[in-house]
Write a protein that holds these residues in place. Structure first.
Motif, PDB file in Angstrom:
ATOM      1  N   GLY A  70      29.906  85.200 -50.981  1.00  0.00           N
ATOM      2  CA  GLY A  70      28.865  84.334 -50.709  1.00  0.00           C
ATOM      3  C   GLY A  70      28.523  83.907 -52.052  1.00  0.00           C
ATOM      4  N   ARG A  71      27.018  84.318 -52.367  1.00  0.00           N
ATOM      5  CA  ARG A  71      26.475  84.005 -53.656  1.00  0.00           C
ATOM      6  C   ARG A  71      26.623  85.110 -54.649  1.00  0.00           C
ATOM      7  NH1 ARG A  71      22.904  79.235 -53.529  1.00  0.00           N
ATOM      8  NH2 ARG A  71      23.457  77.986 -51.732  1.00  0.00           N
ATOM      9  N   VAL A  72      27.397  85.818 -54.700  1.00  0.00           N
ATOM     10  CA  VAL A  72      27.566  86.956 -55.572  1.00  0.00           C
ATOM     11  C   VAL A  72      28.916  86.847 -56.442  1.00  0.00           C
ATOM     12  CG1 VAL A  72      27.581  89.610 -56.225  1.00  0.00           C
ATOM     13  CG2 VAL A  72      26.049  88.566 -54.339  1.00  0.00           C
ATOM     14  N   LEU A  73      29.003  86.775 -57.662  1.00  0.00           N
ATOM     15  CA  LEU A  73      30.227  86.411 -58.286  1.00  0.00           C
ATOM     16  C   LEU A  73      30.363  87.579 -59.501  1.00  0.00           C
ATOM     17  CD1 LEU A  73      32.557  84.731 -59.559  1.00  0.00           C
ATOM     18  CD2 LEU A  73      30.847  83.564 -61.098  1.00  0.00           C
ATOM     19  N   LEU A  74      31.725  88.058 -59.568  1.00  0.00           N
ATOM     20  CA  LEU A  74      31.960  89.102 -60.605  1.00  0.00           C
ATOM     21  C   LEU A  74      32.510  88.262 -61.595  1.00  0.00           C
ATOM     22  CD1 LEU A  74      33.355  92.027 -58.417  1.00  0.00           C
ATOM     23  CD2 LEU A  74      31.108  91.664 -58.952  1.00  0.00           C
ATOM     24  N   MET A  75      32.339  88.949 -62.961  1.00  0.00           N
ATOM     25  CA  MET A  75      32.715  88.353 -64.067  1.00  0.00           C
ATOM     26  C   MET A  75      33.138  89.554 -65.273  1.00  0.00           C
ATOM     27  SD  MET A  75      30.012  85.249 -64.630  1.00  0.00           S
ATOM     28  CE  MET A  75      30.753  84.794 -66.063  1.00  0.00           C
ATOM     29  N   GLY A  76      34.152  89.004 -66.223  1.00  0.00           N
ATOM     30  CA  GLY A  76      34.353  89.997 -67.173  1.00  0.00           C
ATOM     31  C   GLY A  76      35.064  91.055 -66.737  1.00  0.00           C
ATOM     32  N   ASP A  77      34.797  92.326 -67.376  1.00  0.00           N
ATOM     33  CA  ASP A  77      35.517  93.416 -66.871  1.00  0.00           C
ATOM     34  C   ASP A  77      35.557  93.921 -65.544  1.00  0.00           C
ATOM     35  OD1 ASP A  77      36.608  93.523 -69.749  1.00  0.00           O
ATOM     36  OD2 ASP A  77      35.377  95.209 -70.286  1.00  0.00           O
ATOM     37  N   CYS A  78      34.364  93.581 -64.939  1.00  0.00           N
ATOM     38  CA  CYS A  78      34.410  93.822 -63.252  1.00  0.00           C
ATOM     39  C   CYS A  78      35.697  93.543 -62.624  1.00  0.00           C
ATOM     40  CB  CYS A  78      33.152  93.109 -62.674  1.00  0.00           C
ATOM     41  SG  CYS A  78      31.480  93.390 -63.308  1.00  0.00           S
ATOM     42  N   VAL A  79      36.261  92.407 -63.233  1.00  0.00           N
ATOM     43  CA  VAL A  79      37.561  91.670 -62.531  1.00  0.00           C
ATOM     44  C   VAL A  79      38.850  91.850 -63.229  1.00  0.00           C
ATOM     45  CG1 VAL A  79      36.308  90.512 -60.663  1.00  0.00           C
ATOM     46  CG2 VAL A  79      36.474  89.652 -62.981  1.00  0.00           C
ATOM     47  N   HIS A  80      38.679  91.547 -64.444  1.00  0.00           N
ATOM     48  CA  HIS A  80      39.864  91.662 -65.361  1.00  0.00           C
ATOM     49  C   HIS A  80      39.631  92.635 -66.687  1.00  0.00           C
ATOM     50  CE1 HIS A  80      37.680  88.508 -67.685  1.00  0.00           C
ATOM     51  NE2 HIS A  80      37.371  88.030 -66.600  1.00  0.00           N
ATOM     52  N   ALA A  81      39.502  93.761 -66.346  1.00  0.00           N
ATOM     53  CA  ALA A  81      39.417  94.772 -67.535  1.00  0.00           C
ATOM     54  C   ALA A  81      40.886  94.892 -68.295  1.00  0.00           C
ATOM     55  CB  ALA A  81      38.842  95.990 -67.130  1.00  0.00           C
ATOM     56  N   THR A  82      40.978  94.516 -69.519  1.00  0.00           N
ATOM     57  CA  THR A  82      42.266  94.731 -70.270  1.00  0.00           C
ATOM     58  C   THR A  82      42.250  95.707 -71.228  1.00  0.00           C
ATOM     59  OG1 THR A  82      43.908  93.455 -71.413  1.00  0.00           O
ATOM     60  CG2 THR A  82      41.755  92.823 -71.825  1.00  0.00           C
ATOM     61  N   THR A  83      43.309  96.329 -71.708  1.00  0.00           N
ATOM     62  CA  THR A  83      43.472  96.899 -72.751  1.00  0.00           C
ATOM     63  C   THR A  83      43.460  95.955 -74.115  1.00  0.00           C
ATOM     64  OG1 THR A  83      45.864  96.816 -72.945  1.00  0.00           O
ATOM     65  CG2 THR A  83      44.779  98.717 -71.621  1.00  0.00           C
ATOM     66  N   PRO A  84      43.213  96.587 -75.597  1.00  0.00           N
ATOM     67  CA  PRO A  84      42.942  95.795 -76.503  1.00  0.00           C
ATOM     68  C   PRO A  84      44.062  95.268 -77.348  1.00  0.00           C
ATOM     69  CG  PRO A  84      42.803  98.379 -76.971  1.00  0.00           C
ATOM     70  CD  PRO A  84      42.921  98.129 -75.709  1.00  0.00           C
ATOM     71  N   HIS A  85      45.273  95.591 -76.763  1.00  0.00           N
ATOM     72  CA  HIS A  85      46.586  94.869 -77.320  1.00  0.00           C
ATOM     73  C   HIS A  85      46.453  93.440 -77.808  1.00  0.00           C
ATOM     74  CE1 HIS A  85      47.530  98.695 -75.403  1.00  0.00           C
ATOM     75  NE2 HIS A  85      48.432  98.959 -76.272  1.00  0.00           N
ATOM     76  N   LEU A  86      45.825  92.612 -77.027  1.00  0.00           N
ATOM     77  CA  LEU A  86      45.902  91.127 -77.321  1.00  0.00           C
ATOM     78  C   LEU A  86      44.535  90.570 -78.001  1.00  0.00           C
ATOM     79  CD1 LEU A  86      48.239  89.972 -74.455  1.00  0.00           C
ATOM     80  CD2 LEU A  86      48.555  89.763 -77.133  1.00  0.00           C
ATOM     81  N   ALA A  87      43.557  91.537 -78.353  1.00  0.00           N
ATOM     82  CA  ALA A  87      42.334  91.335 -78.808  1.00  0.00           C
ATOM     83  C   ALA A  87      41.510  90.264 -77.822  1.00  0.00           C
ATOM     84  CB  ALA A  87      42.719  90.684 -80.245  1.00  0.00           C
TER      85      ALA A  87
END
Length: 376
Positions: free
Chosen positions: A283-300
């Motif tokens: 609907g009108r609720v969007l997830l962004m950032g680490d909510c959907v694509h949390a990554t490790t720091p290997h590629l900064a």
């Protein structure tokens, strides 16, 4: 100009949430941001910011402050544990920006810069507050808050991080973050004459250095740990990190190890990651950032992907249309880039844990950094 959504709520005042708040408020939206921490703190040591991520920082409008408080350098040198150069990766000019190279900054410093910019943009910020109920009714999202307030919004953005409460509420069956079998150690040390980012590949780990100001840089070490249940007491930090660095006989690392102490601001945290399949909105609720694509720091690129999310969403707002069309375009533009970062970062971690081929490690680094130069 009529915006796809006028009244917008952002839940989570981290890098992604603040970046989105700044850009959407600048477009004329009425943005409200709620952050559960009453002190709006961001813990941590240094953060490495790739050139493509700095492109997003520039579009958000905080590059001058970043240059003043952080450091921007060119190139990445990769060595073996003895200090022999394996490869030098160029960091060329980043298209659609003024950036040449990459950067580093202390994480709390970047948070303060973004926080000041958020308030200066006119965003309505509520600290020590989160939601207690989210319910979509027609073309509005009704939200109740922990401080007793109630609001009705055209759009809600969940930017509350890897352990997102919004994700749990809206997508209860979504995948959860998974421990990767590695933890990362960080310490702040004098920069000396270091003029670029450097990495040293050991038998079962990697040591790296990133300048974060004119006088400081931060050290990071990725340690293979079968479980994530280890908690380190304050008095254990220096001796444990010092022992981890023993296999690295490069003279510069030996000197750094000998000078580790209480002033080094050593911290440790386990590494977790996840990639949520689309859709990223309901609907009108969007997830962004680490909510959907949390990554490790290997590629900064962890924080950088959040900055880019904000830039792309703002661009799609400018492109106009129905809000659901905007959200669909946003997630489709972001999917492949975020998938690449999460997948390649995980693979780099596996190589480091298992003592895998260093040639593959440097190849993945080079190919991914080149791919990220493309505009978002």
């Amino acid at each position: 100009m009529t915006l796809p959504a006028q009244k917008i709520l952002i839940i989570g005042g981290g890098f992604t949430g603040m970046s989105a708040a700044i850009l959407l408020q600048q477009q004329g939206a009425d943005v409200e941001l709620v952050e559960i921490d009453p002190n709006w703190r961001t813990d941590g040591a240094g953060i490495t910011v790739s050139g493509p991520s700095l492109r997003a920082v520039e579009k958000i409008g905080i590059l001058p402050q970043f240059k003043e408080k952080g450091a921007i350098t060119s190139g990445v040198k990769m060595f073996n544990a003895e200090g022999q150069l394996i490869k030098q990766i160029d960091t060329p000019a980043v298209p659609d920006s003024s950036i040449v190279g990459g950067g580093g900054i202390m994480r709390p410093v970047l948070a303060r810069i973004l926080g000041e910019a958020t308030k200066e943009a006119g965003v309505d910020v509520h600290l020590g507050c989160t939601f207690t109920r989210i319910e979509e009714r027609g073309d509005q999202v009704e939200v109740e808050f922990s401080d007793g307030r109630f609001g009705s919004y055209d759009l809600v953005l969940g930017t509350d991080g890897v352990f997102s409460k919004v994700r749990q509420e809206i997508f209860p069956d979504a995948p959860r973050p998974q421990y990767t079998g590695q933890g990362v150690w960080r310490a702040v040390i004098p920069r000396g004459d270091v003029d670029c980012a450097m990495q040293y590949l050991g038998p079962n780990g990697k040591v790296g250095f990133t300048p974060v100001s004119d006088t400081e840089m931060y050290l990071y070490y990725t340690e293979a740990r079968p479980t994530m249940d280890k908690f380190f007491e304050e008095h254990e930090l220096v001796p444990h990190l010092s022992k981890l660095l023993e296999p690295f006989t490069a003279p510069e690392i030996v000197e750094i190890r000998e000078n580790l102490g209480e002033s080094s601001q050593i911290i440790y945290r386990p590494l977790e990651g996840m990639l949520m399949p689309r859709p990223w909105y309901k609907g009108r609720v969007l997830l962004m950032g680490d909510c959907v694509h949390a990554t490790t720091p290997h590629l900064a690129s962890g924080a950088g992907m959040g900055h880019e999310d904000a830039v792309v969403l703002a661009e799609e707002f400018k492109n106009g249309g129905d809000i659901l069309e905007v959200l669909e375009r946003f997630q489709n533009r972001r999917w492949e880039r975020c998938r690449m970062i999460v997948t390649n970062s995980m693979r780099l971690g596996e190589i480091e844990k298992t003592g895998g081929p260093k040639e593959e490690h440097t190849q993945i680094m080079g190919i991914t950094m080149q791919a990220l130069l493309a505009t978002t």
